[in-house]
Scaffold this motif. Structure first.
Motif, PDB file in Angstrom:
ATOM      1  N   ALA A 156       0.806  -1.229   0.000  1.00  0.00           N
ATOM      2  CA  ALA A 156       0.000   0.000   0.000  1.00  0.00           C
ATOM      3  C   ALA A 156       0.830   1.266   0.000  1.00  0.00           C
ATOM      4  O   ALA A 156       0.331   2.336  -0.351  1.00  0.00           O
ATOM      5  N   HIS A 157       2.099   1.189   0.423  1.00  0.00           N
ATOM      6  CA  HIS A 157       2.938   2.385   0.497  1.00  0.00           C
ATOM      7  C   HIS A 157       3.831   2.542  -0.730  1.00  0.00           C
ATOM      8  O   HIS A 157       4.752   3.366  -0.714  1.00  0.00           O
ATOM      9  N   ALA A 158       3.563   1.815  -1.789  1.00  0.00           N
ATOM     10  CA  ALA A 158       4.393   1.872  -2.986  1.00  0.00           C
ATOM     11  C   ALA A 158       4.462   3.288  -3.543  1.00  0.00           C
ATOM     12  O   ALA A 158       3.473   4.033  -3.527  1.00  0.00           O
ATOM     13  N   GLY A 159       5.631   3.653  -4.034  1.00  0.00           N
ATOM     14  CA  GLY A 159       5.824   4.974  -4.618  1.00  0.00           C
ATOM     15  C   GLY A 159       6.787   4.943  -5.780  1.00  0.00           C
ATOM     16  O   GLY A 159       7.583   4.008  -5.929  1.00  0.00           O
ATOM     17  N   VAL A 160       6.705   5.972  -6.617  1.00  0.00           N
ATOM     18  CA  VAL A 160       7.615   6.125  -7.751  1.00  0.00           C
ATOM     19  C   VAL A 160       8.855   6.872  -7.268  1.00  0.00           C
ATOM     20  O   VAL A 160       8.744   7.936  -6.654  1.00  0.00           O
ATOM     21  N   VAL A 161      10.033   6.340  -7.566  1.00  0.00           N
ATOM     22  CA  VAL A 161      11.264   6.930  -7.050  1.00  0.00           C
ATOM     23  C   VAL A 161      12.188   7.470  -8.143  1.00  0.00           C
ATOM     24  O   VAL A 161      13.136   8.196  -7.844  1.00  0.00           O
TER      25      VAL A 161
ATOM     26  N   THR B  21      11.231   4.902   2.886  1.00  0.00           N
ATOM     27  CA  THR B  21      12.495   5.207   3.545  1.00  0.00           C
ATOM     28  C   THR B  21      13.582   4.260   3.067  1.00  0.00           C
ATOM     29  O   THR B  21      13.311   3.165   2.571  1.00  0.00           O
ATOM     30  N   LEU B  22      14.813   4.702   3.232  1.00  0.00           N
ATOM     31  CA  LEU B  22      15.985   3.907   2.888  1.00  0.00           C
ATOM     32  C   LEU B  22      16.856   3.750   4.138  1.00  0.00           C
ATOM     33  O   LEU B  22      16.839   4.608   5.029  1.00  0.00           O
ATOM     34  N   PRO B  23      17.645   2.678   4.217  1.00  0.00           N
ATOM     35  CA  PRO B  23      18.557   2.516   5.359  1.00  0.00           C
ATOM     36  C   PRO B  23      19.778   3.418   5.250  1.00  0.00           C
ATOM     37  O   PRO B  23      19.976   4.108   4.251  1.00  0.00           O
ATOM     38  N   ASP B  24      20.592   3.397   6.285  1.00  0.00           N
ATOM     39  CA  ASP B  24      21.894   4.078   6.314  1.00  0.00           C
ATOM     40  C   ASP B  24      21.807   5.589   6.185  1.00  0.00           C
ATOM     41  O   ASP B  24      22.755   6.230   5.718  1.00  0.00           O
ATOM     42  N   GLY B  25      20.686   6.178   6.548  1.00  0.00           N
ATOM     43  CA  GLY B  25      20.586   7.628   6.507  1.00  0.00           C
ATOM     44  C   GLY B  25      20.345   8.218   5.134  1.00  0.00           C
ATOM     45  O   GLY B  25      20.409   9.445   4.969  1.00  0.00           O
ATOM     46  N   TYR B  26      20.042   7.399   4.156  1.00  0.00           N
ATOM     47  CA  TYR B  26      19.737   7.890   2.810  1.00  0.00           C
ATOM     48  C   TYR B  26      18.256   8.218   2.677  1.00  0.00           C
ATOM     49  O   TYR B  26      17.412   7.679   3.391  1.00  0.00           O
ATOM     50  N   GLU B  27      17.954   9.102   1.740  1.00  0.00           N
ATOM     51  CA  GLU B  27      16.580   9.417   1.376  1.00  0.00           C
ATOM     52  C   GLU B  27      16.445   9.369  -0.139  1.00  0.00           C
ATOM     53  O   GLU B  27      17.366   9.745  -0.868  1.00  0.00           O
ATOM     54  N   TRP B  28      15.274   8.896  -0.603  1.00  0.00           N
ATOM     55  CA  TRP B  28      15.000   8.965  -2.033  1.00  0.00           C
ATOM     56  C   TRP B  28      15.017  10.426  -2.484  1.00  0.00           C
ATOM     57  O   TRP B  28      14.533  11.305  -1.770  1.00  0.00           O
ATOM     58  N   LYS B  29      15.519  10.682  -3.677  1.00  0.00           N
ATOM     59  CA  LYS B  29      15.405  12.015  -4.253  1.00  0.00           C
ATOM     60  C   LYS B  29      13.930  12.363  -4.480  1.00  0.00           C
ATOM     61  O   LYS B  29      13.497  13.491  -4.221  1.00  0.00           O
ATOM     62  N   TRP B  30      13.162  11.407  -4.987  1.00  0.00           N
ATOM     63  CA  TRP B  30      11.734  11.576  -5.195  1.00  0.00           C
ATOM     64  C   TRP B  30      11.009  10.385  -4.564  1.00  0.00           C
ATOM     65  O   TRP B  30      11.550   9.287  -4.506  1.00  0.00           O
ATOM     66  N   TYR B  31       9.796  10.608  -4.122  1.00  0.00           N
ATOM     67  CA  TYR B  31       8.941   9.508  -3.695  1.00  0.00           C
ATOM     68  C   TYR B  31       7.497   9.943  -3.873  1.00  0.00           C
ATOM     69  O   TYR B  31       6.951  10.685  -3.053  1.00  0.00           O
ATOM     70  N   ALA B  32       6.874   9.515  -4.949  1.00  0.00           N
ATOM     71  CA  ALA B  32       5.488   9.876  -5.252  1.00  0.00           C
ATOM     72  C   ALA B  32       4.605   8.683  -4.924  1.00  0.00           C
ATOM     73  O   ALA B  32       4.644   7.664  -5.629  1.00  0.00           O
ATOM     74  N   ARG B  33       3.829   8.795  -3.854  1.00  0.00           N
ATOM     75  CA  ARG B  33       2.953   7.697  -3.453  1.00  0.00           C
ATOM     76  C   ARG B  33       1.964   7.393  -4.574  1.00  0.00           C
ATOM     77  O   ARG B  33       1.308   8.287  -5.102  1.00  0.00           O
ATOM     78  N   LEU B  34       1.830   6.128  -4.908  1.00  0.00           N
ATOM     79  CA  LEU B  34       0.956   5.750  -6.014  1.00  0.00           C
ATOM     80  C   LEU B  34      -0.513   5.945  -5.689  1.00  0.00           C
ATOM     81  O   LEU B  34      -1.316   6.245  -6.569  1.00  0.00           O
TER      82      LEU B  34
ATOM     83  N   ASP C 249      15.362  -5.772  -4.280  1.00  0.00           N
ATOM     84  CA  ASP C 249      14.355  -6.834  -4.257  1.00  0.00           C
ATOM     85  C   ASP C 249      12.968  -6.316  -3.885  1.00  0.00           C
ATOM     86  O   ASP C 249      11.974  -7.011  -4.092  1.00  0.00           O
ATOM     87  N   ARG C 250      12.903  -5.104  -3.328  1.00  0.00           N
ATOM     88  CA  ARG C 250      11.629  -4.501  -2.962  1.00  0.00           C
ATOM     89  C   ARG C 250      11.281  -3.356  -3.928  1.00  0.00           C
ATOM     90  O   ARG C 250      10.624  -2.391  -3.550  1.00  0.00           O
ATOM     91  N   ALA C 251      11.744  -3.501  -5.158  1.00  0.00           N
ATOM     92  CA  ALA C 251      11.496  -2.498  -6.192  1.00  0.00           C
ATOM     93  C   ALA C 251      10.958  -3.182  -7.445  1.00  0.00           C
ATOM     94  O   ALA C 251      11.135  -4.391  -7.644  1.00  0.00           O
TER      95      ALA C 251
ATOM     96  N   GLU D  23      10.454   3.736 -12.117  1.00  0.00           N
ATOM     97  CA  GLU D  23      10.991   2.862 -11.082  1.00  0.00           C
ATOM     98  C   GLU D  23      10.205   3.065  -9.788  1.00  0.00           C
ATOM     99  O   GLU D  23      10.077   4.193  -9.309  1.00  0.00           O
ATOM    100  N   CYS D  24       9.694   1.977  -9.238  1.00  0.00           N
ATOM    101  CA  CYS D  24       8.822   2.030  -8.060  1.00  0.00           C
ATOM    102  C   CYS D  24       9.452   1.231  -6.922  1.00  0.00           C
ATOM    103  O   CYS D  24      10.154   0.240  -7.151  1.00  0.00           O
ATOM    104  N   ALA D  25       9.178   1.661  -5.703  1.00  0.00           N
ATOM    105  CA  ALA D  25       9.709   0.994  -4.517  1.00  0.00           C
ATOM    106  C   ALA D  25       8.598   0.758  -3.513  1.00  0.00           C
ATOM    107  O   ALA D  25       7.593   1.476  -3.487  1.00  0.00           O
ATOM    108  N   ALA D  26       8.793  -0.251  -2.672  1.00  0.00           N
ATOM    109  CA  ALA D  26       7.793  -0.595  -1.671  1.00  0.00           C
ATOM    110  C   ALA D  26       7.852   0.303  -0.448  1.00  0.00           C
ATOM    111  O   ALA D  26       6.856   0.452   0.258  1.00  0.00           O
TER     112      ALA D  26
END
Length: 246
Positions: free
Chosen positions: A84-89, A226-239, A143-145, A220-223
């Motif tokens: 349900a939290h899938a977004g375009v990255v 958030t990302l680990p290790d202190g990273y953030e997606w440049k974009w995240y558009a909730r589907l 694997d979650r993309a 490109e879509c991700a589940a």
């Protein structure tokens, strides 16, 4: 779900006839207007004397592109696979214009767009592409993309079709892929290809006298937002939301 089994088994599957010819024509017209307005933007890739053969940063250039994924059965398939939290990255555009074709060797898609470098443990090889930081993501993220390639032209043996190695999405390193015969993919304009990033794939040049485009919107879509290790997606558009997320 006839599409789900090949996606899990082979790492790719088609949803056919997602977009009617009128919708394809409207998307092409909108994209032509975007490229006209942003002709001098470094994110629009052109040759010295040819038309645009690709573009990056479409979530900035064309925010409405996310709407292409908010149609059925495509939206339902993405939410079913990613949750349900899938977004375009990240969104890219590819073409092989007549007379200006190109090819890519066998590879997997490891690179993701991020806001800024974070910790050094999981993500490697930081680069900048069209002004946007990118890093190589680990298998746990990939694997979650899921990538969606919306075809705006028929993809045939004449215009440099995609070739894939079935089952290769199970392996992070290409050298570990099982020895499998490659498959050449064909489809009609309006079809959507769902593909795991770790599927090993390649494409050749269009035939010299084909006179065909091969225009694709690559989303490109991700589940996870958030990302680990202190990273953030440049974009995240909730589907399942309107507009762009943080």
């Amino acid at each position: 779900m006839t599409w789900r089994e090949p996606l899990e088994r082979d790492g790719f599957t088609f949803l056919r006839n997602v977009f009617a010819p009128e919708a394809v024509a409207a998307a092409l017209a909108e994209w032509e207007e975007i490229t006209r307005r942003h002709a001098d933007d470094g994110a629009v890739l052109t040759g010295e004397s040819g038309p645009a053969y690709g573009a990056r940063n479409l979530l900035d250039l064309w925010p409405g592109v996310v709407g292409l994924l908010r149609v059925e059965p495509l939206l339902g398939a993405l939410l079913d696979v990613l949750g349900a939290h899938a977004g375009v990255v990240r969104v890219l555009y590819f073409d092989k214009p007549p007379g200006h074709s190109w090819a890519l060797p066998w590879h997997k898609d490891y690179s993701i767009a991020v806001r800024a470098p974070g910790g050094p443990a999981l993500f490697t090889k930081p680069t900048v592409k069209a002004g946007v930081p990118h890093v190589i993501a680990p298998q746990s993220v990939l694997d979650r993309a899921l990538t969606v390639r919306i075809h705006l032209d028929d993809m045939t043996p004449d215009n440099g079709p995609l070739r894939v190695i079935p089952g290769s999405h199970r392996f992070y390193n290409q050298t570990n892929d099982e020895p499998r015969d490659p498959v050449t993919l064909e489809c009609r304009a309006g079809d959507a290809l769902l593909m795991r990033p770790l599927v090993t794939h390649a494409s050749g040049h269009s035939k010299t006298d084909a006179g065909l485009h091969r225009r694709i919107v690559h989303l490109e879509c991700a589940a996870d937002a958030t990302l680990p290790d202190g990273y953030e997606w440049k974009w995240y558009a909730r589907l399942n939301d309107r507009g762009l997320g943080g």
